[in-house]
Design an enzyme around this catalytic site. Structure first.
Site, PDB file in Angstrom:
ATOM      1  N   GLY A 170       4.778  -6.320  -3.943  1.00  0.00           N
ATOM      2  CA  GLY A 170       5.250  -4.983  -3.897  1.00  0.00           C
ATOM      3  C   GLY A 170       4.145  -3.864  -4.378  1.00  0.00           C
ATOM      4  N   SER A 171       2.846  -4.169  -4.173  1.00  0.00           N
ATOM      5  CA  SER A 171       2.060  -3.323  -4.519  1.00  0.00           C
ATOM      6  C   SER A 171       1.899  -2.098  -3.675  1.00  0.00           C
ATOM      7  CB  SER A 171       0.379  -4.100  -5.007  1.00  0.00           C
ATOM      8  OG  SER A 171       0.039  -4.405  -3.832  1.00  0.00           O
ATOM      9  N   ASN A 172       2.197  -2.454  -2.390  1.00  0.00           N
ATOM     10  CA  ASN A 172       2.146  -1.586  -1.430  1.00  0.00           C
ATOM     11  C   ASN A 172       3.421  -0.445  -1.608  1.00  0.00           C
ATOM     12  OD1 ASN A 172       0.006  -1.393   0.855  1.00  0.00           O
ATOM     13  ND2 ASN A 172       0.440  -3.345   0.375  1.00  0.00           N
ATOM     14  N   ILE A 176      12.353  -9.683  12.324  1.00  0.00           N
ATOM     15  CA  ILE A 176      13.427  -8.594  12.059  1.00  0.00           C
ATOM     16  C   ILE A 176      14.167  -8.838  13.468  1.00  0.00           C
ATOM     17  CG2 ILE A 176      13.922  -5.831  12.612  1.00  0.00           C
ATOM     18  CD1 ILE A 176      12.592  -6.549   9.841  1.00  0.00           C
ATOM     19  N   ASN A 221       5.339  -2.038  10.383  1.00  0.00           N
ATOM     20  CA  ASN A 221       4.805  -3.058   9.585  1.00  0.00           C
ATOM     21  C   ASN A 221       3.271  -2.727   9.397  1.00  0.00           C
ATOM     22  OD1 ASN A 221       4.759  -5.518   8.330  1.00  0.00           O
ATOM     23  ND2 ASN A 221       3.973  -6.439  10.290  1.00  0.00           N
ATOM     24  N   HIS A 234      -0.221  -5.074   8.856  1.00  0.00           N
ATOM     25  CA  HIS A 234      -0.639  -6.594   8.849  1.00  0.00           C
ATOM     26  C   HIS A 234      -1.929  -6.459   8.442  1.00  0.00           C
ATOM     27  CE1 HIS A 234      -0.876 -10.621  10.389  1.00  0.00           C
ATOM     28  NE2 HIS A 234      -2.030 -10.365  10.731  1.00  0.00           N
TER      29      HIS A 234
END
Ligand code: GRF
Length: 191
Positions: free
Chosen positions: A14-16, A90, A104, A106
């Site tokens: 979850g750093s983004n 999804i 998203n 990538h």
């Protein structure tokens, strides 16, 4: 001006998520409404607790076999749904309910190094093994196929001979932190 809402999906560190949250924290009309995760032990949940972001866990059954996640999202009325290290495909009901609203990131230059199994360190190891001299990020819309939706933005970094999969990952993360929030902001201006 109406507040624009972002809902994030994450499965890992979850750093983004944290970077996006920080970017918009002082923003006058953009908010991170919620983080949805499919992994109870994901580090992103600890980050959400620390940052006081609403986090919601869901399991495979509620994602694929019931309308639970879709109805939660409908209630939230997000302007943008952002996958930030989310590893499940999804389902089409979500894509149909939120057309052009799911994006998203990538960690490679699609169409190279995309598709099933190409996530996280697998991507950076493959880039290294193939002797690529550059890699980067791809921000794209999500459709029914892994990593095949329309590309919104790419950014590149150089791969040096002495780079390892770990150092490549660090370079790619830097690109993600720099570009992802800005692209989200641009898309929200049009939302
Ligand atoms: C990022 O490299 C992203 O491109 C990929 O998953 C990773 C998530 O990293 N889809 P983090 O959980 O945000 O640290």
């Amino acid at each position: 001006m109406k507040t624009k809402k972002i809902v994030l999906f994450a499965s890992g560190s979850g750093s983004n998520v944290e970077n996006i949250f920080n970017y918009f924290q002082e923003h006058p009309n953009v908010e991170v409404s919620c983080v949805l995760t499919n992994k109870r032990s994901a580090q992103v949940i600890d980050r959400c607790n620390r940052l006081k972001i609403n986090a919601l866990y869901f399991n495979r059954h509620s994602f694929y076999n019931t309308g639970f996640v879709c109805s939660v999202l409908k209630d939230m009325k997000p302007d943008l749904i952002v996958l930030a290290g989310f590893l499940w495909k999804i389902p089409s009901n979500l894509i149909e309910t939120f057309p052009d609203k799911i994006i998203n990131i990538h960690p490679a230059l699609l169409p190279k190094y995309g598709g099933k199994g190409m996530y996280g360190s697998n991507v950076h190891k493959a880039v290294k093994e193939n002797g690529e001299t550059e890699t980067g990020i791809t921000i794209h819309y999500v459709n029914e196929h892994y990593d095949e939706g329309a590309i919104i933005q790419q950014a590149k970094t150089i791969v040096e001979e002495e780079d390892t999969p770990e150092s490549i990952a660090a370079k790619v993360h830097e690109l993600e932190y720099e570009h992802f929030p800005k692209v989200i902001e641009q898309l929200l201006k049009k939302a």
